[in-house]
Design a protein around this motif. Structure first.
Motif, PDB file in Angstrom:
ATOM      1  N   GLY A  49       6.716   2.992  -1.278  1.00  0.00           N
ATOM      2  CA  GLY A  49       6.531   3.994  -2.316  1.00  0.00           C
ATOM      3  C   GLY A  49       6.874   3.506  -3.703  1.00  0.00           C
ATOM      4  O   GLY A  49       7.154   4.315  -4.600  1.00  0.00           O
ATOM      5  N   ARG A  50       6.826   2.189  -3.922  1.00  0.00           N
ATOM      6  CA  ARG A  50       7.203   1.635  -5.230  1.00  0.00           C
ATOM      7  C   ARG A  50       6.040   1.566  -6.207  1.00  0.00           C
ATOM      8  O   ARG A  50       6.248   1.396  -7.403  1.00  0.00           O
ATOM      9  CB  ARG A  50       7.806   0.243  -5.063  1.00  0.00           C
ATOM     10  CG  ARG A  50       9.132   0.201  -4.324  1.00  0.00           C
ATOM     11  CD  ARG A  50       9.759  -1.176  -4.455  1.00  0.00           C
ATOM     12  NE  ARG A  50      10.148  -1.458  -5.833  1.00  0.00           N
ATOM     13  CZ  ARG A  50      10.248  -2.679  -6.339  1.00  0.00           C
ATOM     14  NH1 ARG A  50       9.973  -3.742  -5.586  1.00  0.00           N
ATOM     15  NH2 ARG A  50      10.620  -2.854  -7.595  1.00  0.00           N
ATOM     16  N   ILE A  51       4.809   1.608  -5.723  1.00  0.00           N
ATOM     17  CA  ILE A  51       3.670   1.545  -6.637  1.00  0.00           C
ATOM     18  C   ILE A  51       2.665   2.639  -6.313  1.00  0.00           C
ATOM     19  O   ILE A  51       2.509   3.063  -5.172  1.00  0.00           O
ATOM     20  CB  ILE A  51       2.965   0.169  -6.595  1.00  0.00           C
ATOM     21  CG1 ILE A  51       2.314  -0.084  -5.241  1.00  0.00           C
ATOM     22  CG2 ILE A  51       3.911  -0.952  -6.959  1.00  0.00           C
ATOM     23  CD1 ILE A  51       1.350  -1.247  -5.263  1.00  0.00           C
ATOM     24  N   ASN A  52       1.985   3.075  -7.345  1.00  0.00           N
ATOM     25  CA  ASN A  52       0.947   4.094  -7.233  1.00  0.00           C
ATOM     26  C   ASN A  52      -0.396   3.387  -7.087  1.00  0.00           C
ATOM     27  O   ASN A  52      -1.146   3.220  -8.046  1.00  0.00           O
ATOM     28  CB  ASN A  52       0.976   4.983  -8.476  1.00  0.00           C
ATOM     29  CG  ASN A  52      -0.069   6.086  -8.423  1.00  0.00           C
ATOM     30  OD1 ASN A  52      -0.598   6.410  -7.368  1.00  0.00           O
ATOM     31  ND2 ASN A  52      -0.364   6.662  -9.580  1.00  0.00           N
ATOM     32  N   LEU A  53      -0.682   2.937  -5.878  1.00  0.00           N
ATOM     33  CA  LEU A  53      -1.898   2.177  -5.600  1.00  0.00           C
ATOM     34  C   LEU A  53      -3.092   3.119  -5.502  1.00  0.00           C
ATOM     35  O   LEU A  53      -3.134   3.994  -4.630  1.00  0.00           O
ATOM     36  CB  LEU A  53      -1.734   1.388  -4.300  1.00  0.00           C
ATOM     37  CG  LEU A  53      -2.902   0.497  -3.868  1.00  0.00           C
ATOM     38  CD1 LEU A  53      -3.219  -0.550  -4.929  1.00  0.00           C
ATOM     39  CD2 LEU A  53      -2.589  -0.182  -2.535  1.00  0.00           C
ATOM     40  N   VAL A  54      -4.068   2.933  -6.392  1.00  0.00           N
ATOM     41  CA  VAL A  54      -5.210   3.858  -6.430  1.00  0.00           C
ATOM     42  C   VAL A  54      -6.517   3.227  -5.989  1.00  0.00           C
ATOM     43  O   VAL A  54      -7.492   3.940  -5.733  1.00  0.00           O
ATOM     44  CB  VAL A  54      -5.373   4.457  -7.836  1.00  0.00           C
ATOM     45  CG1 VAL A  54      -4.147   5.266  -8.227  1.00  0.00           C
ATOM     46  CG2 VAL A  54      -5.680   3.371  -8.882  1.00  0.00           C
ATOM     47  N   GLY A  55      -6.581   1.893  -5.910  1.00  0.00           N
ATOM     48  CA  GLY A  55      -7.841   1.272  -5.521  1.00  0.00           C
ATOM     49  C   GLY A  55      -7.685  -0.179  -5.129  1.00  0.00           C
ATOM     50  O   GLY A  55      -6.854  -0.905  -5.690  1.00  0.00           O
ATOM     51  N   ILE A  56      -8.477  -0.603  -4.141  1.00  0.00           N
ATOM     52  CA  ILE A  56      -8.514  -1.999  -3.698  1.00  0.00           C
ATOM     53  C   ILE A  56      -9.969  -2.438  -3.664  1.00  0.00           C
ATOM     54  O   ILE A  56     -10.801  -1.787  -3.006  1.00  0.00           O
ATOM     55  CB  ILE A  56      -7.885  -2.180  -2.309  1.00  0.00           C
ATOM     56  CG1 ILE A  56      -6.411  -1.785  -2.313  1.00  0.00           C
ATOM     57  CG2 ILE A  56      -8.050  -3.621  -1.827  1.00  0.00           C
ATOM     58  CD1 ILE A  56      -5.760  -1.809  -0.939  1.00  0.00           C
ATOM     59  N   ALA A  57     -10.298  -3.519  -4.346  1.00  0.00           N
ATOM     60  CA  ALA A  57     -11.648  -4.074  -4.330  1.00  0.00           C
ATOM     61  C   ALA A  57     -11.667  -5.327  -3.467  1.00  0.00           C
ATOM     62  O   ALA A  57     -10.977  -6.301  -3.778  1.00  0.00           O
ATOM     63  CB  ALA A  57     -12.096  -4.404  -5.747  1.00  0.00           C
ATOM     64  N   GLU A  58     -12.400  -5.295  -2.374  1.00  0.00           N
ATOM     65  CA  GLU A  58     -12.450  -6.418  -1.436  1.00  0.00           C
ATOM     66  C   GLU A  58     -13.765  -6.331  -0.644  1.00  0.00           C
ATOM     67  O   GLU A  58     -14.015  -5.338   0.036  1.00  0.00           O
ATOM     68  CB  GLU A  58     -11.257  -6.377  -0.483  1.00  0.00           C
ATOM     69  CG  GLU A  58     -11.322  -7.331   0.693  1.00  0.00           C
ATOM     70  CD  GLU A  58     -11.541  -8.777   0.294  1.00  0.00           C
ATOM     71  OE1 GLU A  58     -12.553  -9.372   0.728  1.00  0.00           O
ATOM     72  OE2 GLU A  58     -10.717  -9.308  -0.470  1.00  0.00           O
ATOM     73  N   PRO A  59     -14.621  -7.349  -0.721  1.00  0.00           N
ATOM     74  CA  PRO A  59     -15.897  -7.297   0.000  1.00  0.00           C
ATOM     75  C   PRO A  59     -15.789  -7.459   1.510  1.00  0.00           C
ATOM     76  O   PRO A  59     -16.681  -7.019   2.244  1.00  0.00           O
ATOM     77  CB  PRO A  59     -16.694  -8.444  -0.619  1.00  0.00           C
ATOM     78  CG  PRO A  59     -15.659  -9.390  -1.153  1.00  0.00           C
ATOM     79  CD  PRO A  59     -14.516  -8.532  -1.589  1.00  0.00           C
ATOM     80  N   ASN A  60     -14.702  -8.071   1.995  1.00  0.00           N
ATOM     81  CA  ASN A  60     -14.542  -8.340   3.427  1.00  0.00           C
ATOM     82  C   ASN A  60     -13.942  -7.117   4.120  1.00  0.00           C
ATOM     83  O   ASN A  60     -12.740  -6.858   4.019  1.00  0.00           O
ATOM     84  CB  ASN A  60     -13.645  -9.565   3.625  1.00  0.00           C
ATOM     85  CG  ASN A  60     -13.543  -9.991   5.077  1.00  0.00           C
ATOM     86  OD1 ASN A  60     -13.823  -9.212   5.993  1.00  0.00           O
ATOM     87  ND2 ASN A  60     -13.140 -11.230   5.298  1.00  0.00           N
ATOM     88  N   LYS A  61     -14.757  -6.392   4.872  1.00  0.00           N
ATOM     89  CA  LYS A  61     -14.285  -5.156   5.493  1.00  0.00           C
ATOM     90  C   LYS A  61     -13.326  -5.407   6.656  1.00  0.00           C
ATOM     91  O   LYS A  61     -12.588  -4.502   7.055  1.00  0.00           O
ATOM     92  CB  LYS A  61     -15.471  -4.311   5.940  1.00  0.00           C
ATOM     93  CG  LYS A  61     -16.250  -3.747   4.754  1.00  0.00           C
ATOM     94  CD  LYS A  61     -17.263  -2.699   5.163  1.00  0.00           C
ATOM     95  CE  LYS A  61     -17.931  -2.094   3.935  1.00  0.00           C
ATOM     96  NZ  LYS A  61     -18.922  -1.054   4.299  1.00  0.00           N
ATOM     97  N   HIS A  62     -13.337  -6.614   7.193  1.00  0.00           N
ATOM     98  CA  HIS A  62     -12.332  -6.965   8.204  1.00  0.00           C
ATOM     99  C   HIS A  62     -10.930  -6.868   7.601  1.00  0.00           C
ATOM    100  O   HIS A  62      -9.986  -6.413   8.270  1.00  0.00           O
ATOM    101  CB  HIS A  62     -12.580  -8.371   8.733  1.00  0.00           C
ATOM    102  CG  HIS A  62     -11.418  -8.944   9.497  1.00  0.00           C
ATOM    103  ND1 HIS A  62     -11.030  -8.473  10.731  1.00  0.00           N
ATOM    104  CD2 HIS A  62     -10.533  -9.946   9.164  1.00  0.00           C
ATOM    105  CE1 HIS A  62      -9.965  -9.154  11.138  1.00  0.00           C
ATOM    106  NE2 HIS A  62      -9.649 -10.040  10.214  1.00  0.00           N
TER     107      HIS A  62
END
Length: 362
Positions: A49-62
Motif C-alpha cells: 500500500g505504499r504507492i498508488n499504482l494506476v496503470g501498467i503498460a506491458e505487451p507480454n500478457k504472460h
C-alpha cells in the motif's frame, strides 16, 4: 468441501488486498514494462500500500498473468502500450522496468505530456539514446531519473558523509566492485535474460549492467566532476553462456587528482557490491550494504556505525514521492539526469576504449 472453503478464503484475502490498493492515496504511478526483474521491488511496495499504482503498460500478457496473480493486481490497470496507458490513467510519474534500450521510448511518450520518468539503471543503452532523452527532458521541462539499488545502501552514504567532513583527506583512488555469478546462473527470468544479454537492448553485457554502478558512485564522490580519460578492457570468459556480450569488464577512470577503478562482472563466485576509497590520510571500505570499515593508519582498523538512511533518501519510492511533492529537486544526486549523463559518457568511452584498444580522452 475443504477445497470450497479454501477457494472462498482465497477470494476474501484477494478482495481485501484489492480494497487496500484501491484506498491508497498519493500521486498516481504508472509502470512501463515488466520484463526487468527489479520490478519485484516496486510491486512489493504496491502490495504494502505504499504507492498508488494506476496503470501498467506491458505487451507480454504472460507477464500480466504472472505478476497480476502474485501481487493481486487488477486486470483493469493493465495496458498493451504506454501511450494508451498514460492517456487513460494520467499518472504523475512513470517508472521504467523495461529493456534499457527501450528507456528512450518511454521518455519519447512521457516527456511531451510533461510526465517525469524514473528508469532502472543504467539511463540508456547508448550515449546517443541518453542524449535524446536529455534533449526531450530539456525541451519539455520534465525530469528523467535513474534508480540504482546502491543509492539506498547506508554504508555508501556513511562513506560519503565521512569523506565530505574531510576525515580521510582528499580522494586519490576509488575502487568499486559490482557483480555476481552471472544473470543466468543466479536464476534471472527468461524475459529479463532475453534483453540483458543482447548487445542492442542492453548496450553491452556486464560493462553496462554493473559498470554503471561504479560510474555513478564515482561521479557522486567527485561532486559531478567529469573525468579526463577512460581506459577499459573486457573479457569473455563464458562465450557458451553469453555468446553476444562480454561477461567481465575493468574500467579505469582518470580525474585530475584521482583515479577510479570499476570492476564489473558476471563471472564471480558470489555477489559483490562494495566500494573502497583511498584518501590522503585514511581509507574507507563499504564492505556491503550495511557495513563500513575505516582505517587511518597501518595497523588500526575500525568498523564504523552506519546510521539508517533518512527519508526521502532511504528508498526509491520515498524518493520519487518527495520529488513529486516538490520537497527535493532531484537534480544533483545519484539519480539525477546531470550525473547520469556523465555515467553514460564513461560507459561510452569504455566501450570505445575496448573497441579501439586505447585510452579515450574526454
Amino acid at each position: 468441501m475443504k477445497n470450497r472453503i479454501s477457494t472462498f478464503l482465497t477470494a476474501i484475502i484477494c478482495g481485501l488486498a484489492l480494497n487496500v490498493h484501491a484506498q491508497v492515496q498519493g500521486p498516481k504511478v504508472g509502470i512501463a514494462g515488466l520484463n526487468h526483474d527489479h520490478i519485484y521491488g516496486i510491486l512489493n511496495d504496491y502490495a504494502k500500500g505504499r504507492i498508488n499504482l494506476v496503470g501498467i503498460a506491458e505487451p507480454n500478457k504472460h507477464l500480466w498473468e504472472k505478476y497480476g496473480k502474485q501481487f493481486h493486481v487488477p486486470d483493469s490497470i493493465f495496458f498493451e502500450d504506454l501511450k494508451t496507458m498514460v492517456a487513460k490513467r494520467k499518472p504523475a510519474i512513470v517508472l521504467g522496468y523495461n529493456a534499457v534500450g527501450n528507456h528512450v521510448d518511454v521518455v519519447e511518450v512521457c516527456a511531451p505530456m510533461g510526465i517525469p520518468v524514473m528508469v532502472e539503471k543504467p539511463l540508456a543503452a547508448t550515449l546517443e539514446q541518453a542524449k535524446r532523452m536529455e534533449a526531450l527532458a530539456n525541451k519539455y521541462h520534465t525530469t528523467v531519473l535513474t534508480n540504482y539499488e546502491t543509492t539506498w545502501h547506508p554504508s555508501l552514504q556513511a562513506a560519503y558523509d565521512i569523506i565530505n567532513k574531510d576525515s580521510i583527506g582528499a580522494i586519490h583512488k576509488m575502487v568499486v566492485h559490482d557483480g555476481h555469478q552471472g544473470p543466468k546462473e543466479i536464476g534471472c527470468s527468461p524475459e529479463f535474460l532475453a534483453w540483458l544479454t543482447d548487445p542492442v537492448l542492453n548496450g553491452a553485457g556486464a560493462l553496462n549492467d554493473f559498470g554503471c554502478y561504479g560510474a555513478d558512485l564515482m561521479t557522486w564522490l567527485m561532486h559531478g566532476q567529469k573525468p579526463i580519460a577512460v581506459t577499459a578492457i573486457a573479457r569473455h570468459y563464458k562465450p557458451g553462456t553469453y555468446p553476444k556480450v562480454e561477461d567481465d569488464a575493468t574500467i579505469i577512470v582518470e580525474y585530475p587528482t584521482a583515479t577510479g577503478q570499476i570492476e564489473a562482472s558476471w563471472n564471480w563466485p558470489f555477489g559483490i557490491k562494495d566500494m573502497e576509497v583511498f584518501g590522503n590520510t585514511g581509507y574507507l571500505h563499504a564492505v556491503d550494504r550495511d557495513n563500513l570499515v575505516m582505517r587511518m593508519r597501518e595497523n588500526t582498523r575500525s568498523v564504523r556505525d552506519v546510521p539508517k538512511l533518512i527519508a526521502p533518501n532511504d528508498d526509491a519510492t520515498t524518493y520519487f514521492h518527495a520529488f513529486l511533492n516538490k520537497t527535493i529537486t532531484a537534480d544533483d544526486d545519484r539519480s539525477s539526469l546531470k550525473y547520469n549523463m556523465i555515467v553514460m559518457e564513461i560507459l561510452d568511452a569504455a566501450k570505445r576504449s575496448i573497441k579501439e584498444g586505447k585510452r579515450i580522452v574526454l
